[in-house]
Enzyme design. Structure first.
Site, PDB file in Angstrom:
ATOM      1  N   ASP A  40       0.784  -1.076  -0.003  1.00 52.48           N
ATOM      2  CA  ASP A  40      -0.180  -0.074   0.134  1.00 52.48           C
ATOM      3  C   ASP A  40       0.824   1.229  -0.067  1.00 52.48           C
ATOM      4  O   ASP A  40       0.458   2.345   0.594  1.00 52.48           O
ATOM      5  CB  ASP A  40      -1.068  -0.075   1.208  1.00 52.48           C
ATOM      6  CG  ASP A  40      -0.184  -0.046   2.637  1.00 52.48           C
ATOM      7  OD1 ASP A  40       1.050  -0.219   2.453  1.00 52.48           O
ATOM      8  OD2 ASP A  40      -0.893   0.061   3.592  1.00 52.48           O
ATOM      9  N   GLU A  41       2.026   1.106  -0.643  1.00 49.68           N
ATOM     10  CA  GLU A  41       2.952   2.202  -0.689  1.00 49.68           C
ATOM     11  C   GLU A  41       3.129   2.982  -1.833  1.00 49.68           C
ATOM     12  O   GLU A  41       3.142   2.148  -3.286  1.00 49.68           O
ATOM     13  CB  GLU A  41       4.448   1.986  -0.374  1.00 49.68           C
ATOM     14  CG  GLU A  41       4.305   1.329   1.369  1.00 49.68           C
ATOM     15  CD  GLU A  41       5.773   0.865   1.470  1.00 49.68           C
ATOM     16  OE1 GLU A  41       6.215   1.068   2.588  1.00 49.68           O
ATOM     17  OE2 GLU A  41       6.665   0.481   0.507  1.00 49.68           O
TER      18      GLU A  41
END
Length: 442
Positions: free
Chosen positions: A346-347
């Site tokens: 989720d970066e």
């Protein structure tokens, strides 16, 4: 005997002609000769029964002499007629009555008519032979073009297809019969790309008309609507009297699979965003622009808050759907000249350029925070997440100089700032802590 039965060879033609005249004028000696590169070439003579061979030989000599203009006098009362092709003497016919006496007017007229016919047939046989040679040369060129794997297409000045080789049939899925006569750019839905910039096909042809050549990539479609990426070289055909091109020749090579592999190597499979490899290259290029005075740049490192609970509660399919929606929101929040990448999980990373003073980054950060926090209606659930953002600047007085030239260090600095941001109420932190106080949410 028909003269047109003879093959397109002058010697055979004259031989048959002399035989035909001899068969018609049975009481006459008939002789013929051709003009050759090294001089006159005796072809044949016909001698009726009982005639003196020497007399026929003299007639043949006079026919040969006639090819070179005035010379020795021909045998008394013989008739020698030139064979003309477009006004040039290419041969001669002669007739003589061995028993003496003048050649009858009707026989002389027959020989003259035969010489006229011979000249016409020789002229047409030469034209026919030249046409056959051109056709054979065209056939060889066509075979050569068909043996080439590239698509080679020519069109006229209006873009109407004139030729379409086998390579084009294989590439586009249209037969030559289907393609010839169609508008090329409309048939394959052409868009042109040069140095990453897309232009219209009409503009490309205008450029070729001026420069004579264009090289780049074409975005096209096959007959089954499958997309194609084509490496193309376009040349203008010879100019018309007014200087405008008479047409264009396209040499196209399919690089669809190559570009697909290159895209996959540089992009995230799930979201379609650029991946870490592409990000590093983009930061390096942006750093060079900073060096050349293009203004500061900022690297924003984003990590989603609340993603893991969504993934655990609703499953990976919903989690993937969430990441895809976040990617779209980020891309829609920044300028088209900015850059959004996914590093994994989720970066995400956003690269901003040419924004002027650091204060102008603040509204962008606000928009990103609000875009991510907006509730999302997914396929099976409505979810809400937030994000923490770490910001590293290059080209700003507060940023270390080495960060301009080291993309990995710049991303690392933004990553470390992001972990600090998770502990701050405004969810934003700068790699330079002195800049934190400028953030209105701090």
């Amino acid at each position: 005997m028909r003269l047109l039965d003879a093959p397109p060879d002058d010697g055979h033609l004259l031989e048959r002609l002399v035989s035909a005249i001899g068969a018609e004028l049975t009481d006459c000696c008939v002789a013929g000769a051709l003009a050759g590169p090294a001089g006159a070439v005796p072809v044949v003579r016909t001698v009726p029964c009982g005639a003196e061979p020497a007399l026929a030989g003299a007639l043949l000599d006079s026919v040969v002499t006639a090819l070179h203009g005035p010379g020795a006098d021909p045998p008394v009362e013989s008739r020698v007629v030139p064979v003309l092709v477009r006004g040039a003497v290419v041969g001669a016919l002669g007739v003589l009555r061995p028993g003496g006496g003048p050649v009858p007017l009707a026989d002389g007229a027959f020989v003259e008519a035969a010489a006229t016919v011979a000249g016409g047939v020789i002229e047409h046989s030469h034209a026919f032979a030249a046409t056959l040679e051109l056709l054979e040369d065209a056939r060889r060129q066509g075979d050569l073009l068909d043996a080439i794997s590239d698509a080679i297409v020519s069109c006229d000045a209006d873009g109407v297809i004139v030729s379409w080789n086998s390579g084009a049939e294989r590439l586009y899925g249209y037969s030559s019969g289907d393609a010839v006569g169609c508008d090329l750019l409309a048939l394959v839905a052409t868009a042109c790309v040069t140095d990453g910039v897309e232009t219209g096909a009409a503009q490309m042809l205008q450029d070729v008309a001026v420069t004579g050549r264009w090289e780049g990539e074409l975005r096209e479609r096959r007959s089954d609507a499958a997309p194609l990426t084509v490496l193309s070289s376009v040349s203008a055909l010879h100019a018309t009297a007014d200087g405008a091109p008479a047409g264009y020749v396209f040499v196209n090579r399919d690089v669809t699979e190559q570009r697909r592999q290159e895209h996959e190597a540089a992009h995230d499979v799930l979201t379609g965003l650029p991946n870490r490899r592409r990000l590093v290259g983009r930061i390096r290029d942006a750093g060079e622009r900073v060096r050349r005075g293009g203004g500061p740049m900022a690297v924003l490192f984003l990590d989603l808050n609340g993603f893991k609970p969504v993934n655990d509660r609703h499953g990976h399919a919903v989690g993937d759907e969430l990441l895809i929606r976040i990617a779209g929101r980020l891309a829609g929040t920044v300028r088209s000249t900015d850059f959004v990448a996914r590093l994994g999980g989720d970066e995400f990373v956003v690269v901003l350029e040419q924004f002027g003073a650091v204060e102008r980054v603040m509204p962008v950060l606000q928009r990103i925070l609000h875009a991510v926090e907006e509730p999302m209606q997914l396929s099976t659930a409505t979810v809400t997440v937030s994000t923490s953002i770490g910001v590293a600047l290059a080209g700003d007085t507060g940023a270390p100089a080495e960060l301009v030239v080291d993309p990995e260090q710049l991303v690392k600095a933004a990553d470390e700032a992001m972990y600090r941001a998770k502990r701050l109420p405004g969810h934003v932190a700068f790699a330079d802590p002195d800049l934190d106080r400028r953030w209105p949410g701090s």
